[in-house]
Motif scaffolding. Structure first.
Motif, PDB file in Angstrom:
ATOM      1  N   ILE A 129       0.837  -1.200   0.000  1.00 18.92           N
ATOM      2  CA  ILE A 129       0.000   0.000   0.000  1.00 18.92           C
ATOM      3  C   ILE A 129       0.873   1.250   0.000  1.00 18.92           C
ATOM      4  O   ILE A 129       0.594   2.222  -0.707  1.00 18.92           O
ATOM      5  CB  ILE A 129      -0.939  -0.015   1.220  1.00 18.92           C
ATOM      6  N   GLY A 130       1.947   1.236   0.787  1.00 19.79           N
ATOM      7  CA  GLY A 130       2.843   2.388   0.825  1.00 19.79           C
ATOM      8  C   GLY A 130       3.480   2.666  -0.520  1.00 19.79           C
ATOM      9  O   GLY A 130       3.520   3.813  -0.988  1.00 19.79           O
ATOM     10  N   LEU A 180       2.112  10.003   3.297  1.00 17.48           N
ATOM     11  CA  LEU A 180       1.486   8.842   3.929  1.00 17.48           C
ATOM     12  C   LEU A 180       2.175   7.553   3.509  1.00 17.48           C
ATOM     13  O   LEU A 180       2.394   6.647   4.330  1.00 17.48           O
ATOM     14  CB  LEU A 180       0.002   8.787   3.557  1.00 17.48           C
ATOM     15  N   GLY A 181       2.541   7.450   2.230  1.00 14.77           N
ATOM     16  CA  GLY A 181       3.228   6.257   1.752  1.00 14.77           C
ATOM     17  C   GLY A 181       4.565   6.060   2.439  1.00 14.77           C
ATOM     18  O   GLY A 181       4.918   4.944   2.848  1.00 14.77           O
ATOM     19  N   LEU A 182       5.325   7.134   2.576  1.00 14.91           N
ATOM     20  CA  LEU A 182       6.623   7.052   3.247  1.00 14.91           C
ATOM     21  C   LEU A 182       6.449   6.662   4.722  1.00 14.91           C
ATOM     22  O   LEU A 182       7.237   5.884   5.258  1.00 14.91           O
ATOM     23  CB  LEU A 182       7.356   8.393   3.138  1.00 14.91           C
ATOM     24  N   TRP A 183       5.394   7.194   5.343  1.00 19.48           N
ATOM     25  CA  TRP A 183       5.148   6.845   6.746  1.00 19.48           C
ATOM     26  C   TRP A 183       4.827   5.370   6.881  1.00 19.48           C
ATOM     27  O   TRP A 183       5.317   4.693   7.800  1.00 19.48           O
ATOM     28  CB  TRP A 183       3.998   7.691   7.307  1.00 19.48           C
ATOM     29  N   LEU A 184       3.995   4.829   5.974  1.00 19.47           N
ATOM     30  CA  LEU A 184       3.654   3.408   6.027  1.00 19.47           C
ATOM     31  C   LEU A 184       4.900   2.544   5.822  1.00 19.47           C
ATOM     32  O   LEU A 184       5.087   1.527   6.511  1.00 19.47           O
ATOM     33  CB  LEU A 184       2.605   3.077   4.963  1.00 19.47           C
ATOM     34  N   LEU A 185       5.771   2.930   4.890  1.00 21.31           N
ATOM     35  CA  LEU A 185       6.994   2.169   4.653  1.00 21.31           C
ATOM     36  C   LEU A 185       7.896   2.208   5.882  1.00 21.31           C
ATOM     37  O   LEU A 185       8.503   1.194   6.261  1.00 21.31           O
ATOM     38  CB  LEU A 185       7.741   2.746   3.442  1.00 21.31           C
ATOM     39  N   TRP A 186       7.991   3.364   6.525  1.00 14.94           N
ATOM     40  CA  TRP A 186       8.814   3.480   7.727  1.00 14.94           C
ATOM     41  C   TRP A 186       8.240   2.678   8.883  1.00 14.94           C
ATOM     42  O   TRP A 186       8.957   1.974   9.593  1.00 14.94           O
ATOM     43  CB  TRP A 186       8.936   4.957   8.118  1.00 14.94           C
ATOM     44  N   PHE A 187       6.909   2.749   9.065  1.00 15.46           N
ATOM     45  CA  PHE A 187       6.268   2.129  10.227  1.00 15.46           C
ATOM     46  C   PHE A 187       6.265   0.610  10.122  1.00 15.46           C
ATOM     47  O   PHE A 187       6.464  -0.091  11.123  1.00 15.46           O
ATOM     48  CB  PHE A 187       4.831   2.650  10.343  1.00 15.46           C
ATOM     49  N   PHE A 188       6.060   0.081   8.895  1.00 10.97           N
ATOM     50  CA  PHE A 188       5.892  -1.373   8.745  1.00 10.97           C
ATOM     51  C   PHE A 188       7.143  -2.085   8.231  1.00 10.97           C
ATOM     52  O   PHE A 188       7.116  -3.290   8.022  1.00 10.97           O
ATOM     53  CB  PHE A 188       4.723  -1.670   7.810  1.00 10.97           C
ATOM     54  N   TRP A 189       8.213  -1.351   7.981  1.00  9.18           N
ATOM     55  CA  TRP A 189       9.411  -1.994   7.419  1.00  9.18           C
ATOM     56  C   TRP A 189      10.030  -2.963   8.418  1.00  9.18           C
ATOM     57  O   TRP A 189      10.201  -2.670   9.578  1.00  9.18           O
ATOM     58  CB  TRP A 189      10.429  -0.922   7.031  1.00  9.18           C
TER      59      TRP A 189
END
Length: 270
Positions: free
Chosen positions: A122-123, A261-270
């Motif tokens: 999604i990110g 938002l995409g960058l945040w999702l990648l950071w949070f779920f990586w």
């Protein structure tokens, strides 16, 4: 479900269903940021019905003309691009552009639901398709309206809508992107995207209702009614103000939001 959960989910669904920012990206954040359980199929039906009622009510005059002209076209040859009945042509284009996403969605439904719900996917989708939306909005357009679409235009937008099956893409985002790349004005692209949402949302709600019938369960009618009302009101306001907003400012604020938002999702779920 408590009432706070009903309100938050309904408003999120109503707004993100039509903004080019991906409803799946936002709904996945809800269980991350709260301790709420899954809202269940019944409430999903309610939210989809609310969004559907909102877009139908907003375009009620257009739909009335399109429906009457479409029925008349069944006895004539309105599909010719030189026809003098633009309402019938637009109705045909909406119906034909819906076929690809329905066919692919039906064939790959299980794969999409099970294998493509990754927050990382999604990110990436938010960022990649956000950049594409930004490019489409930035480049020069001829300014055509939705009534000036050709059959080829409609089918290309319909094929682009298939990409919305990838979580994070955004159905409205990818169809608006395709329409802008084909030379439609911002308003024309948004209006055609919203009209396209009607059969897609109706079919999605229908499939969910079939699931309810097959597996009967207890229904919280108060929560369901509130979900319909709140998602419908927020969706209607979203459509109205979104069209007015993009005519003046364009898509770039949504592009920036998607990337962040995409960058945040990648950071949070990586």
């Amino acid at each position: 479900m408590d009432w706070l959960q009903v309100v938050v989910l309904s408003v999120i669904q109503g707004l993100t269903e039509f903004l080019p920012i991906s409803s799946s990206a936002h709904l996945i954040l809800v269980p991350v940021l709260t301790d709420w359980n899954d809202q269940g199929l019944v409430f999903d039906v309610a939210m989809h019905l609310g969004s559907l009622l909102a877009v139908v009510f907003y375009f009620r005059h257009d739909l009335r003309r399109m429906g009457a002209s479409w029925v008349k076209s069944l006895r004539g040859s309105t599909l010719r691009e030189g026809s003098d009945d633009p309402d019938a042509r637009l109705a045909w284009w909406v119906l034909l552009a819906t076929i690809p996403v329905c066919a692919v969605g039906f064939a790959l439904h299980d794969v999409i639901e099970v294998s493509m719900r990754s927050p990382l996917l999604i990110g990436y989708s938010l960022i990649v398709f956000g950049l594409l939306l930004g490019y489409a909005d930035w480049r020069k357009r001829s300014g055509r309206s939705e009534y000036q679409l050709t059959l080829l235009d409609a089918m290309l937008i319909g094929l682009a809508q298939v990409l919305a099956l990838i979580p994070g893409t955004s159905r409205s985002g990818i169809t608006i992107t395709a329409a802008l790349l084909l030379g439609l004005s911002r308003e024309g692209a948004a209006r055609f995207s919203f009209l396209l949402s009607i059969p897609v949302t109706a079919l999605a709600a229908g499939l969910e209702i079939v699931g309810l019938v097959q597996v009967p369960r207890e229904i919280d009618w108060q929560a369901m009614a509130m979900g319909v009302v709140l998602s419908g009101i927020s969706a209607y306001l979203c459509i109205h103000y979104f069209i007015a907003f993009i005519k003046r400012i364009g898509m770039q604020p949504f592009v920036v939001y998607r990337i962040v938002l995409g960058l945040w999702l990648l950071w949070f779920f990586w």
